[in-house]
Structures are given as C-alpha cells and as structure tokens.
Design a protein around this motif. Sequence first.
Motif, mmCIF file in Angstrom:
data_model
loop_
_atom_site.group_PDB
_atom_site.id
_atom_site.type_symbol
_atom_site.label_atom_id
_atom_site.label_comp_id
_atom_site.label_asym_id
_atom_site.label_seq_id
_atom_site.Cartn_x
_atom_site.Cartn_y
_atom_site.Cartn_z
ATOM 1 N N ASP A 184 39.062 48.558 18.408
ATOM 2 C CA ASP A 184 37.667 48.204 18.149
ATOM 3 C C ASP A 184 37.331 46.843 18.759
ATOM 4 O OD1 ASP A 184 35.164 48.757 17.267
ATOM 5 O OD2 ASP A 184 35.528 48.310 15.175
ATOM 6 N N ARG A 185 36.206 46.306 18.397
ATOM 7 C CA ARG A 185 35.616 45.170 19.098
ATOM 8 C C ARG A 185 36.558 43.978 19.219
ATOM 9 N NH1 ARG A 185 32.281 40.625 17.881
ATOM 10 N NH2 ARG A 185 30.708 40.262 19.514
ATOM 11 N N ASN A 186 37.118 43.519 18.132
ATOM 12 C CA ASN A 186 37.957 42.320 18.174
ATOM 13 C C ASN A 186 39.191 42.541 19.040
ATOM 14 O OD1 ASN A 186 36.186 40.972 16.488
ATOM 15 N ND2 ASN A 186 37.268 41.572 14.619
ATOM 16 N N ALA A 187 39.785 43.723 18.956
ATOM 17 C CA ALA A 187 40.963 44.014 19.774
ATOM 18 C C ALA A 187 40.604 44.017 21.252
ATOM 19 C CB ALA A 187 41.570 45.348 19.360
ATOM 20 N N ARG A 188 39.442 44.531 21.596
ATOM 21 C CA ARG A 188 39.035 44.567 23.004
ATOM 22 C C ARG A 188 38.744 43.164 23.523
ATOM 23 N NH1 ARG A 188 35.651 48.621 21.114
ATOM 24 N NH2 ARG A 188 33.755 47.606 21.882
ATOM 25 N N ILE A 189 38.150 42.330 22.684
ATOM 26 C CA ILE A 189 37.882 40.946 23.106
ATOM 27 C C ILE A 189 39.194 40.208 23.342
ATOM 28 C CG2 ILE A 189 36.914 38.738 22.370
ATOM 29 C CD1 ILE A 189 34.736 40.279 20.912
ATOM 30 N N ARG A 190 40.146 40.388 22.424
ATOM 31 C CA ARG A 190 41.445 39.723 22.599
ATOM 32 C C ARG A 190 42.132 40.206 23.872
ATOM 33 N NH1 ARG A 190 41.878 40.674 16.948
ATOM 34 N NH2 ARG A 190 43.172 42.514 17.396
ATOM 35 N N LEU A 191 42.058 41.494 24.127
ATOM 36 C CA LEU A 191 42.712 42.033 25.314
ATOM 37 C C LEU A 191 42.047 41.522 26.584
ATOM 38 C CD1 LEU A 191 44.850 43.943 26.466
ATOM 39 C CD2 LEU A 191 43.155 45.786 26.351
ATOM 40 N N GLU A 192 40.730 41.418 26.589
ATOM 41 C CA GLU A 192 40.047 40.920 27.779
ATOM 42 C C GLU A 192 40.406 39.462 28.061
ATOM 43 O OE1 GLU A 192 35.547 40.781 29.649
ATOM 44 O OE2 GLU A 192 35.806 40.761 27.488
ATOM 45 N N ASN A 193 40.538 38.655 27.025
ATOM 46 C CA ASN A 193 40.854 37.237 27.213
ATOM 47 C C ASN A 193 42.337 36.980 27.422
ATOM 48 O OD1 ASN A 193 38.127 36.597 26.841
ATOM 49 N ND2 ASN A 193 38.372 36.428 24.613
ATOM 50 N N ALA A 194 43.164 38.004 27.192
ATOM 51 C CA ALA A 194 44.610 37.830 27.332
ATOM 52 C C ALA A 194 44.992 37.763 28.808
ATOM 53 C CB ALA A 194 45.339 38.979 26.649
ATOM 54 N N PRO A 195 46.084 37.087 29.140
ATOM 55 C CA PRO A 195 46.541 37.048 30.535
ATOM 56 C C PRO A 195 47.008 38.431 30.991
ATOM 57 C CG PRO A 195 48.179 36.064 29.079
ATOM 58 C CD PRO A 195 46.967 36.307 28.238
ATOM 59 N N TRP A 196 47.080 38.577 32.305
ATOM 60 C CA TRP A 196 47.483 39.862 32.862
ATOM 61 C C TRP A 196 49.003 40.010 32.792
ATOM 62 C CZ3 TRP A 196 44.678 44.023 34.258
ATOM 63 C CH2 TRP A 196 43.297 43.866 34.345
ATOM 64 N N THR A 197 49.433 40.706 31.774
ATOM 65 C CA THR A 197 50.845 41.050 31.616
ATOM 66 C C THR A 197 51.030 42.518 32.006
ATOM 67 O OG1 THR A 197 50.527 41.685 29.304
ATOM 68 C CG2 THR A 197 51.055 39.374 29.745
ATOM 69 N N TRP A 198 52.302 42.964 32.051
ATOM 70 C CA TRP A 198 52.550 44.358 32.378
ATOM 71 C C TRP A 198 51.948 45.283 31.327
ATOM 72 C CZ3 TRP A 198 53.444 46.290 36.825
ATOM 73 C CH2 TRP A 198 54.150 45.564 37.798
ATOM 74 N N GLY A 199 51.938 44.837 30.077
ATOM 75 C CA GLY A 199 51.329 45.655 29.029
ATOM 76 C C GLY A 199 49.838 45.835 29.251
ATOM 77 N N LYS A 200 49.145 44.759 29.636
ATOM 78 C CA LYS A 200 47.710 44.855 29.891
ATOM 79 C C LYS A 200 47.440 45.704 31.129
ATOM 80 C CE LYS A 200 43.559 42.023 30.519
ATOM 81 N NZ LYS A 200 43.003 40.645 30.505
ATOM 82 N N VAL A 201 48.283 45.558 32.155
ATOM 83 C CA VAL A 201 48.103 46.359 33.361
ATOM 84 C C VAL A 201 48.262 47.841 33.051
ATOM 85 C CG1 VAL A 201 49.100 46.898 35.621
ATOM 86 C CG2 VAL A 201 48.780 44.522 34.935
ATOM 87 N N MET A 202 49.274 48.181 32.251
ATOM 88 C CA MET A 202 49.494 49.588 31.914
ATOM 89 C C MET A 202 48.342 50.127 31.078
ATOM 90 S SD MET A 202 52.287 50.531 33.342
ATOM 91 C CE MET A 202 52.747 52.003 32.447
ATOM 92 N N ARG A 203 47.854 49.330 30.147
ATOM 93 C CA ARG A 203 46.753 49.796 29.307
ATOM 94 C C ARG A 203 45.471 49.976 30.127
ATOM 95 N NH1 ARG A 203 46.004 49.670 23.699
ATOM 96 N NH2 ARG A 203 47.976 48.543 23.494
ATOM 97 N N ARG A 204 45.195 49.018 31.006
ATOM 98 C CA ARG A 204 44.023 49.138 31.863
ATOM 99 C C ARG A 204 44.164 50.341 32.811
ATOM 100 N NH1 ARG A 204 41.297 46.531 28.907
ATOM 101 N NH2 ARG A 204 40.226 44.564 29.352
#
Length: 534
Positions: A184-204
Amino acid sequence: MTTGNPDASGHDRPGKAKRDWAVTVQDNAAKPNEPVSSAVADPQAATSRHEPHEPPHQRLPEKLYEARQSVHNKRIDGPFRRFKWLIMIVTLAIYYVTPWLRWDRGPYAPDQAVLVDLANRRFYMFGIEIWPHEFYFVAGLLIMAGIGLFVVTSAVGRAWCGYACPQTVWTDLFQHIDRLVDGDRNARIRLENAPWTWGKVMRRGFKWSIYAAIGFLTGGAWILYFADAPTLFRDFFTLEAAPVAYITVAILSLTTVTLGGFMREQVCIYMCPWPRIQTAMMDEKSLMVTYKDWRGEPRGSVKKHARNPDKFGDCIDCTQCVQVCPTGIDIREGPQIGCITCALCIDACDRVMKDIGRPRGLIDYATLEDCEREAAGETPRSPWRSLVRPRTIIYFTIWAGIGLAMLFALGVRSHTDLSVAPDRNPPFMLMSDGAVRNSFTLKLRNMESRPRDMEITMQGLPGAVFWTDAIGRSLAAPTQTVTVAADQVRTVRAYVMAPSDTVTQEFAFTVTSLDEQRESDRVETRFDAPEVSR
C-alpha cells in the motif's frame, strides 16, 4: 529638496532626479541589475556589463514546468470505490471479451458479433451491418457519444473521467498492480525512496513485466476487432499475420504502458483537452465533489476540537482525502482541473467522520447552489433532484431523438441499392443500322447475407433494349435478370440501344429483388443521342 545621480566618482549630481540603480531599462522594459564578472558568469546567463557602483543583481529564477511528484494513492473501501470496481470490471470485460463473441448471420457473412471489416468495407455490430455509403450511422453514434458526455457532465460533473474513461480505467488497473506487488501507499513511498538494490531491481522488473503483459493484451485485443478473432489469434502466434498487426500491437502496448503505467494523472491534467471543455458545460446547478469549508474550517485535531469545540471545524486535517486521490490533489483547496470526480475522497472522509462520531458529508456530491443554501443554514435539496433540470432534459431529449431517428432509419432502410454511371467518352455510338447506343456502369448492392436474383428494368425510353457483358446482344431486352452474391456489390456493364429516331432524354433504371421482400431502387439518368436536324 533636490536629489541627484552619482557621477563617475559615485557622488550625486544636484538637479537630477535620483535613479534606482537596482533596475536598468533595456528595450523599454525594466530589468534587475547586478555586477557580474565575465570571468565567473554563466555563459548562458542573460546578463550585461555593470558598473562597480551598481547594487547587487537579484537574479529571477526561471522555471518552465513543475517537476512531477509521484502519486501513491492509498487503498480505500466504500460505496464509490465499489462502484468504481464494478465499472472497471465491466468495461475491461467488454473490451477484452467482445471480439470473441459470435453472431450467426448465415453462411455468407462473418459470424463475429462486432467486426470492423476493412477489407470489405463493412462494420458489423450484432444484428446491424453498416456499409460505406451508410457512414452517417457511424457519425450519428459519434454525435450521440458527444451529447451523452454533455448529459453526464451537466448532471454529475466529470463522472465520465472518474469512472469510465479508458485512461482512468487502465490507470486504476495499474495502480492495483502497484499495490499487489509493492504494497500500500507507505510501502510504495519507502520503496521509491530506497536506493537501487538487487531486491528493488527484481521487484521493479516483476511489476513492469506485468505492465508489459497488460499492454500486450490491450494491443492484442484491439486488432481482433478488425479480423476474425480465432483466425487472427492463431496467425499472430504462428507469425503468419500481416505486418500491420504486429506494428499495431507494438504501438498500442507501448502507449498503454506509458500512459497508464507511468504518466497516469499527467494525461488527465496536462494532455487531455476534455477537462477544459467540460468547464463550459458545468454551472452552479451541476453536481460535483465539494469540500464544505464552512463546516470543516478552521481545521484542528481531535484533541484540539475536544478542548475547544467551538473553535475548530469538523476537518481534523488527517489528509486521508489527499492520500486516496488518484491524481494527488487536495479537494479542500476547491474545484480544480486535477479532480476527476471519482469520489474516493468522499469514501475516505465519510469513514473518518464515522470514526470520530461526526456526521458524514464533509466532502460530498453537491451543487454550488446547495452549498450556499447549506452554508446559510437552510436545508439542501436531494442530489437526485439536481439531475432533473431544463439543461439536462434538453441534452437528453436531443440525445434520445438522435438515437430514435437512427433506429427508425435502420428499420426502414432498403437492402437493395443501385447506382448508375454513364460513359462520357464517347457519349453515344451510331450502329450500322442507324440505332443509337449508350454505355452505362451499374452497381447493384445486395445487403442481405444470401445471394439474390435482381431484375433490372428500363423505364421512359420507348423501344430501347439493353444487354450486358454476361448477356449477349442476341438476348437484348428491356428487362434483364442478374444474380448478386451475398453481402456484395456487383458491377454490371450495360449497353443500351434505342431506335434511330431517339433524341436525348431522361430515363431510369429500376432494380427489384426477386424474393419475398421485393425491394427496389430507382435511379434516373440520361440517354444521349445525336442532334436531329430540322
């Protein structure tokens, strides 16, 4: 008292009006000034040489556009959200399922319920078949769609934008994908502001793959409206489809992902012209999503309101209305172009009002007239009464009138049609026996889904006979019979021969179907003959 301007040494000269050296005049326009060294100045800066005694220059910032702020709307439940779910499911189902529906039109016509047959220049919609010469039906449908938008807008504002617009429907779908993958909203905001890690790349990558699949399904469904769906579906994946099919799917997939997956509210606010047009159709009697500021202001928390109940309004400044908005606007700032009237802010505010024990409707559907009436302490009218007024009645009457006229035209139209084009070079020929011959091109249209025999007759040309390319001169007669294939136009080359004393005159071809319907069509034309000397 006399003031002066500074001389070369920086002192004022008497007798002159004092000048403001913070401003310089250039091209009859006042501009701020500052001393800037050419050694350190930005080469792109619009500056000029300045004297050392001049005051510092206050450079004006230039901002051509507002940087986009990502909108992460919050999940909400309520009657408007559930209605939005219903509209999204129904509209997507109609779009994706309609090409697969079948409709029996007989053995000679396609059995796809909705088909735009560009090759044969036909448009099929269930039991209706539109030919090229009947394009006025398509124009009528477009006019009805436009007037239908006028009806909706004058009655309930931008409800079309909030619920049924394709951009809104697909944006809503992509936002649900965001919640499914990123939270939901807060999780998406945290993910957008988070650095680009392999976890974020895989999720995106996983989320964007779903975007691409939705875009591909959207483009793929679109091409199925222009050919037999099962056949084109098979040919597409066996690489036997036409190149235009692959190009169309690629373009529509890209635009769907770009507009619905990434641009989203920017399309509604900046690209779409409809919000600007709609404002001309709305007035003080139109229902729209409204924040009742006389009731909500001044804002204060629940604790502040408990301590000073007479000092604060009902709005506790929880910003739930902003968090659920798909375009990220604050409805409390009043009507604005970013509001698509989806009413999710009403669901959010009503839930908050229920939780804190205050009456619902701080944000609600209301007209400007009713808002003024309610602010003055009067009882507002029911929103349903706002729908029935002269403006909406006039729009609806025009809309219904066009619809009824089109239905009537469909009901009485003939399925047999004839067009005649005489040859002009030469206009006539003299036969060896003195008879005069003219040539004509006849087009016989059979709009039935079965072959039909049609009788062609000449009227108004005494003693004349004719034959065709398929019927020899030996069988020339005033009447001929030809067969026209199902749902086709047959071109017939007709040679009309009249006696030698025939003069230039008008006559007519008549075609009649030789079936139980006995439909006919008549076209007048001219028979050309040499001038008779008197």
